[in-house]
Motif scaffolding. Structure first.
Motif, PDB file in Angstrom:
ATOM      1  N   THR A  22       0.940  -1.108   0.109  1.00 30.38           N
ATOM      2  CA  THR A  22       0.052   0.250   0.093  1.00 30.38           C
ATOM      3  C   THR A  22       0.859   1.123  -0.073  1.00 30.38           C
ATOM      4  O   THR A  22       1.467   1.665   0.940  1.00 30.38           O
ATOM      5  N   TYR A  23       1.177   2.087  -1.220  1.00 35.99           N
ATOM      6  CA  TYR A  23       1.830   3.204  -1.261  1.00 35.99           C
ATOM      7  C   TYR A  23       0.719   4.214  -1.388  1.00 35.99           C
ATOM      8  O   TYR A  23      -0.287   4.219  -2.150  1.00 35.99           O
ATOM      9  N   ALA A  24       1.119   5.441  -1.292  1.00 35.93           N
ATOM     10  CA  ALA A  24       0.418   6.782  -1.546  1.00 35.93           C
ATOM     11  C   ALA A  24       0.148   6.575  -3.132  1.00 35.93           C
ATOM     12  O   ALA A  24       0.948   6.857  -3.816  1.00 35.93           O
ATOM     13  N   ARG A  25      -1.214   6.952  -3.269  1.00 36.89           N
ATOM     14  CA  ARG A  25      -1.446   7.301  -4.851  1.00 36.89           C
ATOM     15  C   ARG A  25      -2.655   8.230  -4.764  1.00 36.89           C
ATOM     16  O   ARG A  25      -3.505   8.356  -3.739  1.00 36.89           O
ATOM     17  N   ILE A  26      -2.871   8.702  -5.978  1.00 45.46           N
ATOM     18  CA  ILE A  26      -3.818   9.677  -6.370  1.00 45.46           C
ATOM     19  C   ILE A  26      -5.013   8.961  -6.351  1.00 45.46           C
ATOM     20  O   ILE A  26      -5.333   7.991  -7.066  1.00 45.46           O
ATOM     21  N   VAL A  27      -6.460   9.526  -5.866  1.00 45.69           N
ATOM     22  CA  VAL A  27      -7.510   9.027  -5.824  1.00 45.69           C
ATOM     23  C   VAL A  27      -8.636   9.842  -6.609  1.00 45.69           C
ATOM     24  O   VAL A  27      -8.247  11.258  -6.460  1.00 45.69           O
ATOM     25  N   ASP A  28      -9.523   9.399  -7.252  1.00 44.46           N
ATOM     26  CA  ASP A  28     -10.659  10.575  -7.727  1.00 44.46           C
ATOM     27  C   ASP A  28     -12.081  10.091  -7.321  1.00 44.46           C
ATOM     28  O   ASP A  28     -12.024   8.868  -6.635  1.00 44.46           O
ATOM     29  N   ALA A  29     -12.988  10.931  -7.466  1.00 45.37           N
ATOM     30  CA  ALA A  29     -14.225  10.407  -7.444  1.00 45.37           C
ATOM     31  C   ALA A  29     -14.819   9.001  -7.647  1.00 45.37           C
ATOM     32  O   ALA A  29     -15.616   8.493  -7.084  1.00 45.37           O
ATOM     33  N   ASP A  30     -14.277   8.786  -8.840  1.00 49.89           N
ATOM     34  CA  ASP A  30     -14.767   7.427  -9.563  1.00 49.89           C
ATOM     35  C   ASP A  30     -14.278   6.167  -8.436  1.00 49.89           C
ATOM     36  O   ASP A  30     -14.827   4.935  -8.701  1.00 49.89           O
ATOM     37  N   MET A  31     -13.332   6.119  -7.753  1.00 45.61           N
ATOM     38  CA  MET A  31     -12.765   5.481  -6.729  1.00 45.61           C
ATOM     39  C   MET A  31     -13.631   5.244  -5.519  1.00 45.61           C
ATOM     40  O   MET A  31     -13.418   4.362  -4.771  1.00 45.61           O
ATOM     41  N   LEU A  32     -14.587   6.138  -5.372  1.00 44.67           N
ATOM     42  CA  LEU A  32     -14.982   6.248  -4.022  1.00 44.67           C
ATOM     43  C   LEU A  32     -16.634   5.992  -3.816  1.00 44.67           C
ATOM     44  O   LEU A  32     -17.285   6.645  -3.107  1.00 44.67           O
ATOM     45  N   HIS A  33     -17.100   5.243  -4.891  1.00 43.81           N
ATOM     46  CA  HIS A  33     -18.570   5.068  -4.923  1.00 43.81           C
ATOM     47  C   HIS A  33     -19.073   4.001  -3.713  1.00 43.81           C
ATOM     48  O   HIS A  33     -20.101   4.056  -3.455  1.00 43.81           O
ATOM     49  N   ASP A  34     -18.232   3.135  -3.411  1.00 42.73           N
ATOM     50  CA  ASP A  34     -18.797   2.070  -2.664  1.00 42.73           C
ATOM     51  C   ASP A  34     -18.747   2.447  -0.999  1.00 42.73           C
ATOM     52  O   ASP A  34     -17.587   2.296  -0.363  1.00 42.73           O
ATOM     53  N   ASP A  35     -19.644   2.767  -0.418  1.00 39.45           N
ATOM     54  CA  ASP A  35     -19.975   3.263   0.928  1.00 39.45           C
ATOM     55  C   ASP A  35     -19.283   2.356   1.925  1.00 39.45           C
ATOM     56  O   ASP A  35     -18.380   2.530   3.111  1.00 39.45           O
TER      57      ASP A  35
END
Length: 372
Positions: free
Chosen positions: A185-198
């Motif tokens: 697990t390394y630091a990576r950029i996230v965006d809204a498309d990765m955050l759908h699953d509550d």
């Protein structure tokens, strides 16, 4: 500190940092003691006392008058008890854990030895938000940060800052059972498309941080009153922004760095705020040359930096700190000590022979050792 010797507390036999420091100290006539835990038979048992007349005191262990410094490196609680019944192991581990907590909470009160770092301060400084709170107090710039498992707050934060990095609280490595490949697990950029699953977001809290549009990284190893800033250049890695990937892939380049006037003073104030004398500070440097504080690892690795930038006498500085037992130590008093010298020594060869068998994982990595 004549006739006073360092104590090194590191739970891993394959800790090359502890082995290198032992070698450096021995070259200067000291007899460092490397123990794995407070139950290590190599050290006299430690006893804690408290009474209404004199308060807290200790006998044995680091309270010994011959101990001048303690490197609280990467300790572990006792786990193996050769003569115990299996049914008794949970009780023994719990009792040692609670005894150890008392030692760490009061370590500063029962010896005048220099702690690197004081256990209570070291444990507190492992908390990322504690670090950022201290950074704010000393005026260090750092990116906006959210720690949360709340899907609403996470999405709101990403929406407000657009480019956001996800970081784990601690790096984790595992092996895929099907392919046998190792993942971390390394630091990576996230965006809204990765955050759908509550459910996924709720299940695991994480650190979300505004992206610094960085040009390169700087790692500053602070050892007492001395600091060693090293620039780290790594090639683009897609959505990953972690220099450790470049280090593991051997694509990272390192060289001595300079920081803006007054910035090192702020870093030393940060160390005092946190109550620690050793730490590895990670900075992101933006396109205008401005540094942004990310974190400080109070038990960080540093030998890979000296190997990449040999003019930086980092091992020598750590040995000098422990040998002299004071933050304002003299590096010049610790001559002829370097990581290259250790790697070329007979002592390194002998140490490696004792630890190499059976410690490498499927991908060749040594368990418990990272480039952090």
């Amino acid at each position: 500190m004549a006739d006073r010797h360092p104590l090194i507390l590191s739970g891993l036999a394959h800790d090359v940092h502890a082995a290198a420091v032992v070698w450096g100290l021995q070259r200067h006539g000291l007899t460092p003691l490397w123990i794995r835990s407070w139950a290590d038979p190599a050290m006299p048992p430690l006893s804690l006392h408290c009474d209404p007349q004199s308060g807290v005191r200790a006998s044995g262990g680091p309270a010994d008058a011959e101990i001048g410094s303690v490197w609280f490196r990467r300790p572990r609680n006792p786990d193996v008890f050769p003569h115990a019944h299996e049914a008794d192991l949970p009780f023994l581990r719990n009792e040692w854990g609670r005894f150890t907590n008392n030692i760490h909470a009061l370590a500063a009160k029962f010896t005048d030895a220099l702690w690197v770092n004081h256990p209570a301060a070291a444990i507190d400084a492992e908390n990322k938000l504690v670090q950022l709170h201290a950074a704010k107090r000393v005026g260090l710039p750092f990116p906006a940060t959210l720690m949360s498992s709340d899907p609403v707050e996470i999405r709101r934060f990403v929406g407000a800052h657009r480019r956001v990095v996800y970081k784990p609280f601690q790096t984790h490595t595992w092996q895929d059972s099907a392919s046998g490949k190792m993942f971390s697990t390394y630091a990576r950029i996230v965006d809204a498309d990765m955050l759908h699953d509550d459910a996924s977001l709720r299940q695991c809290p994480g650190i979300y941080q505004q992206v610094v549009d960085k040009h390169h990284d700087v790692r500053v190893t602070i050892i007492g009153d001395h600091a060693f800033p090293i620039r780290l250049d790594t090639p683009a890695q897609g959505d990953f922004v972690d220099w450790r990937i470049g280090s593991l892939a051997e694509t990272m380049r390192a060289r001595p760095a300079e920081l803006p006037s007054g910035f090192l003073d702020m870093l030393h104030r940060l160390m005092r705020e946190l109550g620690i004398v050793f730490g590895c500070v990670d900075l992101a440097i933006d396109g205008d040359g401005n540094p942004h504080f990310l974190e400080v690892n109070q038990a960080g690795q540093f030998l890979f930096l000296e190997q990449a930038a040999p003019t930086m006498p980092i091992l020598r500085a750590m040995c000098a700190l422990l040998a002299q037992g004071r933050g304002d130590y003299s590096i010049d008093a610790m001559s002829d000590v370097s990581y290259a010298g250790y790697l070329a020594s007979d002592e390194h060869g002998a140490w490696w022979e004792t630890v190499r068998d059976g410690i490498k994982g499927p991908a060749g990595a040594i368990p418990g050792v990272s480039v952090e």
